[in-house]
Design a protein around this motif. Sequence first.
Motif, PDB file in Angstrom:
ATOM      1  N   TRP A  20      57.500 -36.496 -36.480  1.00 58.27           N
ATOM      2  CA  TRP A  20      57.184 -35.071 -36.341  1.00 58.27           C
ATOM      3  C   TRP A  20      58.302 -34.333 -35.609  1.00 58.27           C
ATOM      4  N   LEU A  21      58.824 -34.918 -34.569  1.00 60.65           N
ATOM      5  CA  LEU A  21      59.877 -34.274 -33.793  1.00 60.65           C
ATOM      6  C   LEU A  21      61.222 -34.264 -34.518  1.00 60.65           C
ATOM      7  N   GLN A  22      61.450 -35.202 -35.427  1.00 58.66           N
ATOM      8  CA  GLN A  22      62.732 -35.311 -36.111  1.00 58.66           C
ATOM      9  C   GLN A  22      62.773 -34.591 -37.462  1.00 58.66           C
ATOM     10  N   ARG A  23      61.670 -33.984 -37.885  1.00 58.10           N
ATOM     11  CA  ARG A  23      61.650 -33.330 -39.193  1.00 58.10           C
ATOM     12  C   ARG A  23      62.562 -32.105 -39.184  1.00 58.10           C
ATOM     13  N   PRO A  24      63.135 -31.780 -40.310  1.00 59.81           N
ATOM     14  CA  PRO A  24      64.011 -30.605 -40.385  1.00 59.81           C
ATOM     15  C   PRO A  24      63.221 -29.325 -40.130  1.00 59.81           C
ATOM     16  N   PRO A  25      63.870 -28.288 -39.641  1.00 55.61           N
ATOM     17  CA  PRO A  25      63.161 -27.030 -39.395  1.00 55.61           C
ATOM     18  C   PRO A  25      62.640 -26.441 -40.700  1.00 55.61           C
ATOM     19  N   ALA A  26      61.491 -25.775 -40.618  1.00 59.11           N
ATOM     20  CA  ALA A  26      60.857 -25.193 -41.806  1.00 59.11           C
ATOM     21  C   ALA A  26      61.302 -23.759 -42.055  1.00 59.11           C
ATOM     22  N   GLY A  27      62.088 -23.212 -41.195  1.00 58.13           N
ATOM     23  CA  GLY A  27      62.546 -21.840 -41.356  1.00 58.13           C
ATOM     24  C   GLY A  27      63.684 -21.576 -40.392  1.00 58.13           C
ATOM     25  N   PRO A  28      64.091 -20.318 -40.280  1.00 58.15           N
ATOM     26  CA  PRO A  28      65.202 -20.007 -39.371  1.00 58.15           C
ATOM     27  C   PRO A  28      64.826 -20.258 -37.920  1.00 58.15           C
ATOM     28  N   ILE A  29      65.830 -20.610 -37.140  1.00 56.44           N
ATOM     29  CA  ILE A  29      65.644 -20.881 -35.714  1.00 56.44           C
ATOM     30  C   ILE A  29      66.557 -19.937 -34.943  1.00 56.44           C
ATOM     31  N   GLU A  30      66.000 -19.233 -33.998  1.00 56.75           N
ATOM     32  CA  GLU A  30      66.812 -18.318 -33.197  1.00 56.75           C
ATOM     33  C   GLU A  30      67.856 -19.097 -32.405  1.00 56.75           C
ATOM     34  N   PRO A  31      69.091 -18.664 -32.438  1.00 56.42           N
ATOM     35  CA  PRO A  31      70.091 -19.295 -31.567  1.00 56.42           C
ATOM     36  C   PRO A  31      69.864 -18.854 -30.128  1.00 56.42           C
ATOM     37  N   VAL A  32      70.485 -19.503 -29.214  1.00 56.56           N
ATOM     38  CA  VAL A  32      70.494 -19.009 -27.835  1.00 56.56           C
ATOM     39  C   VAL A  32      71.589 -17.948 -27.815  1.00 56.56           C
ATOM     40  N   TRP A  33      71.160 -16.691 -27.915  1.00 59.97           N
ATOM     41  CA  TRP A  33      72.110 -15.581 -28.059  1.00 59.97           C
ATOM     42  C   TRP A  33      73.116 -15.573 -26.915  1.00 59.97           C
ATOM     43  N   ASP A  34      74.351 -15.336 -27.229  1.00 60.94           N
ATOM     44  CA  ASP A  34      75.474 -15.271 -26.298  1.00 60.94           C
ATOM     45  C   ASP A  34      75.800 -16.608 -25.637  1.00 60.94           C
ATOM     46  N   LYS A  35      75.218 -17.691 -26.115  1.00 63.29           N
ATOM     47  CA  LYS A  35      75.531 -19.023 -25.591  1.00 63.29           C
ATOM     48  C   LYS A  35      75.879 -20.002 -26.709  1.00 63.29           C
ATOM     49  N   THR A  36      75.265 -19.848 -27.871  1.00 65.75           N
ATOM     50  CA  THR A  36      75.511 -20.740 -28.993  1.00 65.75           C
ATOM     51  C   THR A  36      76.852 -20.390 -29.634  1.00 65.75           C
ATOM     52  N   ALA A  37      77.672 -21.393 -29.891  1.00 66.55           N
ATOM     53  CA  ALA A  37      78.990 -21.167 -30.494  1.00 66.55           C
ATOM     54  C   ALA A  37      78.895 -21.164 -32.014  1.00 66.55           C
ATOM     55  N   CYS A  38      79.690 -20.317 -32.629  1.00 66.86           N
ATOM     56  CA  CYS A  38      79.802 -20.265 -34.086  1.00 66.86           C
ATOM     57  C   CYS A  38      80.423 -21.585 -34.570  1.00 66.86           C
ATOM     58  N   SER A  39      79.835 -22.173 -35.596  1.00 64.44           N
ATOM     59  CA  SER A  39      80.341 -23.437 -36.132  1.00 64.44           C
ATOM     60  C   SER A  39      81.664 -23.295 -36.867  1.00 64.44           C
ATOM     61  N   ALA A  40      82.074 -22.058 -37.154  1.00 61.34           N
ATOM     62  CA  ALA A  40      83.348 -21.851 -37.853  1.00 61.34           C
ATOM     63  C   ALA A  40      84.461 -21.416 -36.910  1.00 61.34           C
ATOM     64  N   CYS A  41      84.189 -20.430 -36.057  1.00 59.36           N
ATOM     65  CA  CYS A  41      85.273 -19.860 -35.243  1.00 59.36           C
ATOM     66  C   CYS A  41      85.114 -20.118 -33.743  1.00 59.36           C
ATOM     67  N   ALA A  42      83.973 -20.683 -33.325  1.00 59.46           N
ATOM     68  CA  ALA A  42      83.676 -21.045 -31.937  1.00 59.46           C
ATOM     69  C   ALA A  42      83.389 -19.858 -31.022  1.00 59.46           C
ATOM     70  N   MET A  43      83.348 -18.628 -31.559  1.00 58.02           N
ATOM     71  CA  MET A  43      82.927 -17.497 -30.727  1.00 58.02           C
ATOM     72  C   MET A  43      81.422 -17.588 -30.504  1.00 58.02           C
ATOM     73  N   HIS A  44      80.929 -16.960 -29.442  1.00 57.15           N
ATOM     74  CA  HIS A  44      79.496 -16.967 -29.192  1.00 57.15           C
ATOM     75  C   HIS A  44      78.768 -16.109 -30.213  1.00 57.15           C
ATOM     76  N   VAL A  45      77.609 -16.586 -30.630  1.00 57.05           N
ATOM     77  CA  VAL A  45      76.754 -15.835 -31.543  1.00 57.05           C
ATOM     78  C   VAL A  45      75.950 -14.883 -30.666  1.00 57.05           C
ATOM     79  N   GLY A  46      76.327 -13.602 -30.691  1.00 54.81           N
ATOM     80  CA  GLY A  46      75.698 -12.659 -29.777  1.00 54.81           C
ATOM     81  C   GLY A  46      75.178 -11.388 -30.402  1.00 54.81           C
ATOM     82  N   GLU A  47      75.519 -11.121 -31.640  1.00 53.35           N
ATOM     83  CA  GLU A  47      75.067  -9.908 -32.303  1.00 53.35           C
ATOM     84  C   GLU A  47      74.127 -10.282 -33.447  1.00 53.35           C
ATOM     85  N   PRO A  48      72.818 -10.125 -33.233  1.00 54.41           N
ATOM     86  CA  PRO A  48      71.874 -10.500 -34.294  1.00 54.41           C
ATOM     87  C   PRO A  48      72.180  -9.846 -35.638  1.00 54.41           C
TER      88      PRO A  48
END
Length: 139
Positions: A20-48
Amino acid sequence: MKAAALAVALLALLGAAFWWLQRPPAGPIEPVWDKTACSACAMHVGEPAFAAQWHAMDGSVHYFDDPGCLLLYWRDAKEEPRDAWFHHHRQERWIPADQTAFVRVDGSPMGFNLGAVGATEGPADFDLTAARRFAEELF
């Protein structure tokens, strides 16, 4: 005998909980705004208004600070996503990639200047396929 049955039941319960804990997410998951890094450019994801996310087949989630970053990631990926989502440019909601269109906007974090909207919301500048080509031509 009771101890063995109890141990089997406990192992089954732990296995189900782990699954149950390892199942893939069923929908979008909010990032930790201004803390999560972009997987392409490494900038923080801060603008929804410009955020996007890619759900890999292995269940991992990759976040992006600009729709163009996800579009380029898609170009270079070794597999298709299980799901991909774009945050609506003007509304507080996520749109599945296959239901997304894009309008030209100013000021996106990485300069792709694409804003995601619902594909059925009215005139758009790009459908998903055209937006992918547009991003590839920029970079």
